[in-house]
Design an enzyme around this catalytic site. Structure first.
Site, PDB file in Angstrom:
ATOM      1  N   ARG A  97      -5.179 -13.446  17.768  1.00 15.55           N
ATOM      2  CA  ARG A  97      -3.819 -12.985  17.433  1.00 15.55           C
ATOM      3  C   ARG A  97      -2.946 -14.185  17.085  1.00 15.55           C
ATOM      4  NH1 ARG A  97      -0.092 -12.564  21.301  1.00 15.55           N
ATOM      5  NH2 ARG A  97      -1.360 -11.404  22.781  1.00 15.55           N
ATOM      6  N   TYR A 121      13.089  -2.590  -2.857  1.00 23.89           N
ATOM      7  CA  TYR A 121      11.946  -1.715  -2.574  1.00 23.89           C
ATOM      8  C   TYR A 121      12.344  -0.684  -1.500  1.00 23.89           C
ATOM      9  CZ  TYR A 121       7.552  -0.269  -0.483  1.00 23.89           C
ATOM     10  OH  TYR A 121       6.535   0.485   0.030  1.00 23.89           O
ATOM     11  N   ASP A 174      12.290 -11.901  -2.590  1.00 25.64           N
ATOM     12  CA  ASP A 174      11.024 -11.178  -2.672  1.00 25.64           C
ATOM     13  C   ASP A 174      10.422 -11.489  -4.041  1.00 25.64           C
ATOM     14  OD1 ASP A 174       8.990  -9.311  -3.078  1.00 25.64           O
ATOM     15  OD2 ASP A 174       9.977  -7.761  -1.881  1.00 25.64           O
ATOM     16  N   LYS A 222      -0.167  -6.952  -3.608  1.00 27.59           N
ATOM     17  CA  LYS A 222      -0.006  -6.829  -5.062  1.00 27.59           C
ATOM     18  C   LYS A 222      -0.709  -7.977  -5.788  1.00 27.59           C
ATOM     19  CE  LYS A 222       2.922  -3.590  -3.715  1.00 27.59           C
ATOM     20  NZ  LYS A 222       2.484  -2.730  -2.660  1.00 27.59           N
TER      21      LYS A 222
HETATM   22  C1  PLP Z   1       8.685  -5.575  -4.170  1.00 23.64           C
HETATM   23  C2  PLP Z   1       7.986  -5.130  -2.915  1.00 23.64           C
HETATM   24  N1  PLP Z   1       8.252  -5.754  -1.766  1.00 23.64           N
HETATM   25  C3  PLP Z   1       7.652  -5.391  -0.612  1.00 23.64           C
HETATM   26  C4  PLP Z   1       6.754  -4.339  -0.562  1.00 23.64           C
HETATM   27  C5  PLP Z   1       6.115  -3.958   0.743  1.00 23.64           C
HETATM   28  O1  PLP Z   1       4.810  -4.448   0.814  1.00 23.64           O
HETATM   29  P1  PLP Z   1       3.607  -3.765   1.617  1.00 23.64           P
HETATM   30  O2  PLP Z   1       3.343  -2.429   0.999  1.00 23.64           O
HETATM   31  O3  PLP Z   1       2.485  -4.736   1.473  1.00 23.64           O
HETATM   32  O4  PLP Z   1       4.064  -3.617   3.032  1.00 23.64           O
HETATM   33  C6  PLP Z   1       6.442  -3.669  -1.741  1.00 23.64           C
HETATM   34  C7  PLP Z   1       5.480  -2.555  -1.716  1.00 23.64           C
HETATM   35  O5  PLP Z   1       5.301  -1.844  -2.687  1.00 23.64           O
HETATM   36  C8  PLP Z   1       7.076  -4.063  -2.947  1.00 23.64           C
HETATM   37  O6  PLP Z   1       6.835  -3.444  -4.115  1.00 23.64           O
END
Ligand code: PLP
Length: 379
Positions: free
Chosen positions: A46, A98, A170, A195
């Site tokens: 962990r 998001y 982000d 992604k």
């Molecule tokens: C721009 C963006 N940030 C954060 C996230 C969250 O990521 P996760 O699905 O890996 O938790 C997403 C998910 O689609 C996203 O598109």
């Protein structure tokens, strides 16, 4: 070294005990200690393990941070970053973040006493107006998901510096190959590594990359205390994916642009939102701060019925949530990724019922265009 060399070699040295060019997956929960108080750098998985350490070194290098920490999802990474705030602190977020970030902040973190404002961060004046004495953080998504609004990172960084705020970006939609927010003055970068960084749609993962040692210490404390650090197998998958990031992104750029141009010329499409098109309102800023325009785009077909018709007739493009993989995914933000945002707020921020989001993959682009052309004809 260049970006691709770093992506292939940093953190990915051959295994010292066997010479294996690819590090093994350390599928173990604990590490035997040589004597009381003496180990080989690991004690319990962990807290840390070799696959996580390797991936964290790669990601920190590619984003230009002093440290990176990888998590079981993008949301787990983002949640850790918001936990740098204290009760009473206020954060400004891009208006069309998001959906999961909107849900986390407005439905959970507010209960811990934090306050959040959702502002169009592409407009500096609006950000300035939203500042409060308690504002501690600006959280920018650029381009935004799915409205593709681009924020001028250097301008926001200057404001953050001036007002002593932590600036978080982000960088999921572009990856460090196409955009490097820390170099433009941000303090923290977050990723859904689910992604582009992984790129093969086969695991969920996230990262926080820090430019300041004090933030790094706090995030590492949270990672090992709350236990959301990424598991060995998933670290291995993302490490493997990152090795081809540059070549994938080059192809994503080409396919994204070709698809945007095709859609913009199609009579059934009312509007295409792609930062690489001169018609995009922040095209000049995207050109200035990005190394390419990527492969995320949205387009409006006018109504929910038209969107449904289109989505029900694609064959090669897969109707699915998520993005950033080698295969093309198509989705309907209003009913899928952004369903957790109330309808009136969705409307305000430009997520119309006819809006369709495309994550253009790296297939032969002629095949993708033929698939969409066929489906658009059904509208
Ligand atoms: C721009 C963006 N940030 C954060 C996230 C969250 O990521 P996760 O699905 O890996 O938790 C997403 C998910 O689609 C996203 O598109």
């Amino acid at each position: 070294m260049g970006f691709s060399t770093d992506a292939i070699h940093v953190g990915q040295e051959p295994d010292p005990s066997t010479g294996s060019i690819v590090a093994p997956i350390y599928q173990t929960s604990t590490y035997v200690q040589e004597a009381l108080g003496s180990n080989k750098g690991y004690d319990y998985a962990r807290t840390n393990h070799p696959n996580r350490k390797a991936l964290e070194r790669t990601v920190a290098k590619l984003e230009g941070g002093v440290a990176a920490y990888v998590f079981t999802s993008g949301m787990a990474a983002i949640d850790s970053v918001f936990r740098l705030l204290r009760p009473g602190d206020h954060a400004i977020l891009s208006r069309a973040v998001y959906g999961g970030v909107y849900r986390l902040t407005t439905q959970f973190l507010v209960q811990l006493g934090m306050e959040f404002s959702f502002i169009d961060t592409s407009c500096l004046e609006q950000v300035q107006k939203a500042l409060r004495p308690s504002t501690k953080m600006i959280y920018v998504e650029t381009p935004t998901n799915p409205t593709m609004i681009v924020t001028d990172l250097a301008a926001i960084a200057a404001l953050a510096r001036d007002k002593n705020l932590t600036m978080v970006v982000d960088n999921t939609f572009l990856s460090p190959y196409l955009q490097q927010p820390l170099a433009l003055g941000a303090h923290i970068v977050v990723h859904s590594m689910t992604k582009y960084l992984n790129g093969h749609s086969d695991c969920i993962a996230g990262a926080a990359i820090l430019s300041r040692k004090e933030d790094a210490e706090k995030i590492y404390f949270l990672q090992r205390s709350a236990g959301a650090g990424l598991a060995p197998m998933d670290c291995f998958l993302v490490s493997r994916g990152i090795k081809t990031l540059a070549v994938r992104m080059d192809r994503h750029n080409l396919n994204g642009m070709a698809m945007a141009k095709f859609l913009e010329s199609h009579p059934k499409v009312q509007r295409v939102i792609y930062p690489g098109l001169p018609s995009h309102p922040q095209h000049a800023i995207a050109k200035k701060q990005q190394r390419g325009f990527g492969a995320m785009l949205s387009f409006d077909v006018g109504s929910l019925d038209s969107a449904r018709n289109l989505l029900n007739h694609v064959k090669l493009c897969s109707l699915a949530e998520s993005l950033g993989g080698v295969e093309t995914l198509i989705s309907h933000p209003a009913s899928m990724t952004h369903a957790s945002i109330p309808a009136d707020v969705r409307k305000q921020i430009g997520i119309a019922d006819g809006l369709v989001r495309l994550s253009v993959g790296i297939e032969d682009v002629e095949d993708l265009i033929a698939d969409l052309d066929h489906a658009l004809a059904k509208i």
